[in-house]
Design an enzyme around this catalytic site. Sequence first.
Site, PDB file in Angstrom:
ATOM      1  N   HIS A 276      30.247  45.455  38.086  1.00 17.01           N
ATOM      2  CA  HIS A 276      31.016  46.473  38.350  1.00 17.01           C
ATOM      3  C   HIS A 276      30.453  47.707  37.882  1.00 17.01           C
ATOM      4  O   HIS A 276      30.081  48.398  38.744  1.00 17.01           O
ATOM      5  CB  HIS A 276      32.412  46.227  37.718  1.00 17.01           C
ATOM      6  CG  HIS A 276      33.281  45.304  38.250  1.00 17.01           C
ATOM      7  ND1 HIS A 276      33.455  44.911  39.590  1.00 17.01           N
ATOM      8  CD2 HIS A 276      33.797  44.198  37.471  1.00 17.01           C
ATOM      9  CE1 HIS A 276      34.135  43.897  39.486  1.00 17.01           C
ATOM     10  NE2 HIS A 276      34.350  43.179  38.277  1.00 17.01           N
ATOM     11  N   ASP A 327      33.374  38.356  44.209  1.00 19.17           N
ATOM     12  CA  ASP A 327      33.955  38.414  43.156  1.00 19.17           C
ATOM     13  C   ASP A 327      35.434  37.882  43.457  1.00 19.17           C
ATOM     14  O   ASP A 327      35.574  36.564  43.070  1.00 19.17           O
ATOM     15  CB  ASP A 327      34.384  39.919  42.689  1.00 19.17           C
ATOM     16  CG  ASP A 327      34.996  40.252  41.385  1.00 19.17           C
ATOM     17  OD1 ASP A 327      35.264  39.059  40.810  1.00 19.17           O
ATOM     18  OD2 ASP A 327      35.274  41.471  40.873  1.00 19.17           O
TER      19      ASP A 327
HETATM   20 ZN   LIG Z   1      34.722  39.168  37.857  1.00 21.19          ZN
END
Ligand SMILES: [Zn+2]
Length: 455
Positions: A276, A327
């Site tokens: 991220h 993800d």
């Molecule tokens: Zn994750």
Amino acid sequence: MERARRRWWAELAWLGGAREVVDERVLISTERDRVVAVEPGSDPPPDARRLRGLLLPGLANTHSHAFHRALRSRTQAGAGDFWSWRERMYALAGRIDPDAYLALARATYAEMALAGVAAVGEFHYLHHPPGGGRYADPNAMGSALLQAAAEAGVRITLLDTCYLQADADGTPLEGVQRRFGDGDAAAWAERVERLAPAAATADGALLGAAVHSVRAVPPGAMAAVAAWAARRGAPLHLHLSEQRRENQACLAATGRTPARLAADCGVLGERTTVVHATHPGGGDVELLGASGTTACLCPTTERDLADGIGPARRLAEAGCPLALGSDSHAVVDLFEEARAVELDERLASGRRGHHRSVDLLRAATGGGMRSLGWDAGAIEPGRLADLVSLRLDSPRLAGAPREDLLAAVVFAATAADVADLVVGGRQVVADGQHLLVEDVSAALAQAISPLSDPG
Ligand SMILES: [Zn+2]
């Protein structure tokens, strides 16, 4: 596994790595799981298997939580934020046992194979039975993931994740979170060591480590996990600054940003990937870049969870190799992830052209493979023979300009355009059909339905 000497031929191929252009009439020879020769400008010999359309190196899905696949279409609509979504995710996490996990992960990895994914990084923290305690085999859940990937024909880097506390202030795990915890870093390492022989002998599996986040692992334990990964030369991943609240909690507890704390604990470096990096604090981008840490962006999840838009361009300029992950599997489509990196930055900045198409495809291939510890991501002699072919006659890619096919792939292709996938010299998908999992859609539906939220 059938892995003799083979020849493959494609009319068009982007070979990945340093290549900037598409080559024509490319003959690729493989022996066992490796590429042994690449010859552009070749006629197709009669014994070569033709791969249709445009050939690329097999894709790397660098960040996966396989069990989140069961949340798709159940959590996208409605209001809330990351934290309210997490409550739904926890409810699901409380319902999964090793058999259910095997079925769900096998179907999810098969969906990835259909999307051209040759290797997945599974960020695995669903270790123990609901409420805590231990399975008879304390790695029953991790073993299910290794088996699932093998049965789906996808290589896996199992990033066994240390998860010890509920927040940076040391709040203990409670409720379903107790499934995630080993107690301390030494117990985590002891359990992971027991998994190492199985991972070492499994075909197409690699064992790596993860720190869940600076919220979930205190500094001393972060350093211990980093030392374990360094001793083994293993990939090390961590979620970093996905939420502003994480930054605030980390600053309050330690006086440092998450990236600064990770650096001080020995977590950053060229074997490390931060996932991220949506809200890096002051100086964090430079810190990450100078350490050569990979930044794995997951834009379809970040937008679904209203996380924000990370500074991908600045991270890349600072020296972070980029990688991509699906993800939470809101969608499994690495082409969508690739274009979202560019398009999201357009929305945030009011300007176009932050990333070249070839660089976004590098993130989807070589960048991810490097992060996961695989000698793959480019079609070159000596590397693992991972090949994915895209139909150029699909409605999405029909009429694409020959002189800029890589832009066409980044901005218009979807997972549905994947025709063939070869993983380590073995064909796993042919003409859009999975060769090991007969009906991927049925496998997904059967795995997900018993896990559905009763409420
Ligand atoms: Zn994750």
